[in-house]
Design a protein around this motif. Sequence first.
Motif, mmCIF file in Angstrom:
data_model
loop_
_atom_site.group_PDB
_atom_site.id
_atom_site.type_symbol
_atom_site.label_atom_id
_atom_site.label_comp_id
_atom_site.label_asym_id
_atom_site.label_seq_id
_atom_site.Cartn_x
_atom_site.Cartn_y
_atom_site.Cartn_z
ATOM 1 N N PRO A 316 -30.519 -1.815 3.051
ATOM 2 C CA PRO A 316 -30.591 -1.044 4.288
ATOM 3 C C PRO A 316 -31.043 0.389 4.010
ATOM 4 O O PRO A 316 -30.792 0.929 2.944
ATOM 5 C CB PRO A 316 -29.155 -1.068 4.811
ATOM 6 C CG PRO A 316 -28.309 -1.403 3.634
ATOM 7 C CD PRO A 316 -29.156 -2.205 2.707
ATOM 8 N N VAL A 317 -31.740 0.963 4.984
ATOM 9 C CA VAL A 317 -32.236 2.324 4.841
ATOM 10 C C VAL A 317 -31.342 3.264 5.647
ATOM 11 O O VAL A 317 -31.070 3.007 6.811
ATOM 12 C CB VAL A 317 -33.691 2.424 5.357
ATOM 13 C CG1 VAL A 317 -34.181 3.858 5.275
ATOM 14 C CG2 VAL A 317 -34.592 1.495 4.573
ATOM 15 N N LYS B 106 -19.285 -0.243 -4.253
ATOM 16 C CA LYS B 106 -20.451 -0.999 -4.705
ATOM 17 C C LYS B 106 -20.069 -2.469 -4.940
ATOM 18 O O LYS B 106 -20.786 -3.383 -4.543
ATOM 19 C CB LYS B 106 -20.954 -0.366 -6.015
ATOM 20 C CG LYS B 106 -22.366 -0.734 -6.372
ATOM 21 C CD LYS B 106 -23.344 0.153 -5.634
ATOM 22 C CE LYS B 106 -24.764 -0.381 -5.796
ATOM 23 N NZ LYS B 106 -25.683 0.245 -4.842
ATOM 24 N N ALA B 107 -18.897 -2.656 -5.576
ATOM 25 C CA ALA B 107 -18.431 -4.020 -5.836
ATOM 26 C C ALA B 107 -18.182 -4.753 -4.528
ATOM 27 O O ALA B 107 -18.461 -5.953 -4.392
ATOM 28 C CB ALA B 107 -17.160 -3.978 -6.676
ATOM 29 N N MET B 108 -17.662 -4.026 -3.531
ATOM 30 C CA MET B 108 -17.390 -4.654 -2.233
ATOM 31 C C MET B 108 -18.696 -5.035 -1.537
ATOM 32 O O MET B 108 -18.771 -6.065 -0.865
ATOM 33 C CB MET B 108 -16.566 -3.704 -1.353
ATOM 34 C CG MET B 108 -15.111 -3.567 -1.817
ATOM 35 S SD MET B 108 -14.142 -2.434 -0.780
ATOM 36 C CE MET B 108 -14.101 -3.352 0.765
ATOM 37 N N GLU B 109 -19.696 -4.165 -1.698
ATOM 38 C CA GLU B 109 -20.986 -4.500 -1.093
ATOM 39 C C GLU B 109 -21.567 -5.764 -1.723
ATOM 40 O O GLU B 109 -22.145 -6.612 -1.034
ATOM 41 C CB GLU B 109 -21.970 -3.322 -1.251
ATOM 42 C CG GLU B 109 -21.669 -2.187 -0.279
ATOM 43 C CD GLU B 109 -22.315 -0.858 -0.701
ATOM 44 O OE1 GLU B 109 -23.315 -0.883 -1.436
ATOM 45 O OE2 GLU B 109 -21.802 0.193 -0.270
ATOM 46 N N ALA B 140 -21.728 -1.618 10.040
ATOM 47 C CA ALA B 140 -20.774 -0.527 9.845
ATOM 48 C C ALA B 140 -21.017 0.180 8.506
ATOM 49 O O ALA B 140 -20.871 1.400 8.402
ATOM 50 C CB ALA B 140 -19.350 -1.063 9.912
ATOM 51 N N LEU B 141 -21.415 -0.585 7.500
ATOM 52 C CA LEU B 141 -21.667 0.018 6.182
ATOM 53 C C LEU B 141 -22.865 0.963 6.222
ATOM 54 O O LEU B 141 -22.832 2.048 5.656
ATOM 55 C CB LEU B 141 -21.922 -1.074 5.133
ATOM 56 C CG LEU B 141 -20.720 -1.899 4.702
ATOM 57 C CD1 LEU B 141 -21.100 -2.797 3.538
ATOM 58 C CD2 LEU B 141 -19.570 -1.004 4.316
#
Lengths: 483, 335
Positions: A316-317, B106-109, B140-141
């Motif tokens: 995503p950007v 980052k791990a959650m992503e 939301a992220l």
Amino acid sequence: MSIPGLQLPGLSFNSTGVDTTAQSSLQSAPSIRTQSLSANTEYRFEVPFARTLRIKLLTGTAELFGSELAPGREYTFTGLKGAIFTYHGCELEIYGAVENDYVGEETEMGVAANAHFALDEMRQVTATNSNAIGPRVLVVGPEDCGKTSLMRILTAYAVKMGRQPTVVNLNPREGLLSVPGSLTATTFADILDVEEVGGWGSSPISGPSAVPIKMPLVYHYACGTPDENKAVYKALITRLALAVTSRFQEDDEVRQAGCFLDTPGSISSGKGGSYEMIQHIVSEFSVNVIVVLGSERLYKDMTRLFSAGTSEGDAPVSVVRLAKSEGCVERDELYMRQLRQAQVRNYFFGVPSAPLSPYTQMVDFSQISIYKIKSTSGNSSSFNPGADDDDDDYDPSSFGVSNIYDKVMPSMMLQNALLAITTASATDSQETIRDSSVLGYMYVAEVDEAKKKLRLLSPVSGRVPGNAVVVGDWPEGIMDLMG
Amino acid sequence: MSYSALPSAEVAQDFREALEDLKINSRPEISNLTVIAKENTEYAQAISRELEDHIRKTRPEFKLPALYVLDSIVKNVGTPYTVYLGRNLYSTFMGAYTLVDPNVRKAMEALLKTWKQPVPESLDTRPVFPSDVTRDIENALIKARTVMLQHQQQQARPHKLYEARPDQCRQCGRRFPATEEGKRKKAAHMDWHFAVNTRVAESAKAVVNRSWYIGEREWIAYREVTSDNMNDSTNSEDGTGSANGTPSKAKKAKKESVVPVPTDVSQQNAHCPICQEKFDVSWHEEMQMPVWTNAMKVGGRVYHKTCYEEAGSARNTPTPESVLGKRKFDGGVEV
């Protein structure tokens, strides 16, 4: 030879009249004065070309576009519209002629610093992941809204924190560590040289340099705007992206820091609702952060195009809008022309504190293979009798040639032109020539049509390489380069 | 029904206690919790609630292992856990995301990414969680990251740029942290200034010109040389290495053999006469020019140093020429 910038302020005026508007305010002899700044304010000033301003930091801390000034050292500036900001308050000693100087209380440094720390957080994450690439940051906005200044601040801050960001200049209107018309990629690992033209530093020279030199990869577009030959502009973006991505794959420090992409204002105009070039850049460089300066409409368009509905698998950007700095000033055409000339002059002659000596040499017309970029925008009737003459000749090598260059014979049209010596051979295809990086530039000091010889100004001595040479109408011919 | 109410509470309690012991990313513990969930699918609702509560309440550093339990259960057991946990997944996930540090984020992503796909090696082609569940979290992220970038705190944060690096070079303004490493770097940096200043003074009258730019391949292979890493990269013993060329004594220790790339373009693509391969080009800091690496010039021709030496040792009786070559080129550079 007179190099603007060497003259003493207030003592002499260049008869070619660089700056008539400001003369009245410059007539009075400059005096040394002290300027106090309270915390979180900045001293904004303009130094015309052919003038110098000297600034010394007496107490406190101060930075120019994010690069900190060393205390007690005298810095010399020429042809600069700048601002010295202080987080902690400071006292400056100022000597020389300035225009429009005042203290700005409303600065956007906090915004720039916050953007920096947010980007650095993204870099910290990539440092622990051996495949992740640091943020690829595209900066867009109309002309003269402070894109390059913001990038200089973000680059200087990143370097200060020990990062090695790569700066890609996609704006042919002005060069970055090279001449106008070039597109470059440069990794910054050490402090910027604020006194150099443009404020980034110097590309390699044959002698020592008091600030570590920067190593740009240079391509030549030879037009002033992307519209003049979209196909070539796009191809060069692809080429630069390929080089930068390859560097990322091999160089961990560079990969973690990511890159900044500077753009010309014209690609943000959204003419006909199209952001063709921005889309191309986002896709080629896998941009994941877009910084919009100023324009709310542009911000909304960027959000609509990039932050939602990215295709599957694409990262995503994040689209961010930052306010245009209060210190931003419009740079009129006269100033821009002087800036371009200063960049070309800087390439050959260096700066007054570190002068360079170029060489002149005579070259036969037959020794040099010149490719002139075609203009494909709207009316392609750029008047070019030199090229037209050649079109009458049958040239077997130009059979079925693509829409990139016209092969031209040297003519008076080349007088004062800037020649890009590519790394391609003269017999390579036009696509190969287009995609080849540049070895350096030569300046046509004189065309002798009778003797069929060119007098060239070259940065290095020795034989002129037989490589393919690219030329265009940009940057415009520079009349007084040889003084 | 009192008969089943008791085991439900008991199972839930067992599960909760095992969860509370989970403080690191431990595969056996996570497997154990997954087994409890798998053997008690009739109490899936209670177990799911315990898991959600735990993720919400536990300290930020314990949240990721608990999320891995959730991941393991939905992937290994599937329904009905995907249904129960899917209902509140948004608040479970985002609640944790806002509290954890960047690495855990980052791990959650990465975790979220796997939930958008089917369970690996499963016959079921549907994603782990329905796409409408994961899409809300993804949106939301993006928003959270954008806000993070946009966030304009009232006070700027110059601390990390200034106070965290209190040791400033008075010549150029560069700052160094007050750590052992910072001290070492500052020392190297000051040596660099000294070497450059010396050289500037020595070459005050020398003619200096701009060099050619380097090419694509050299640029990609180029590694930035800074005023504080010179010692590492040029292997100088006296600490006077320099990006801009210091006295070449700095090179003494280096077993390097390079030949400047010819300025004559027609010779730039020359091959090694032994292996017929081209030479690798790199930028030479001291000489300030592109050079062929692993190269040596013998009798007017340039060879790969290794090729030449191998050819020499194969003959086993080194020709005078190759002996000369070694002696001459081992020490450094012929310009």
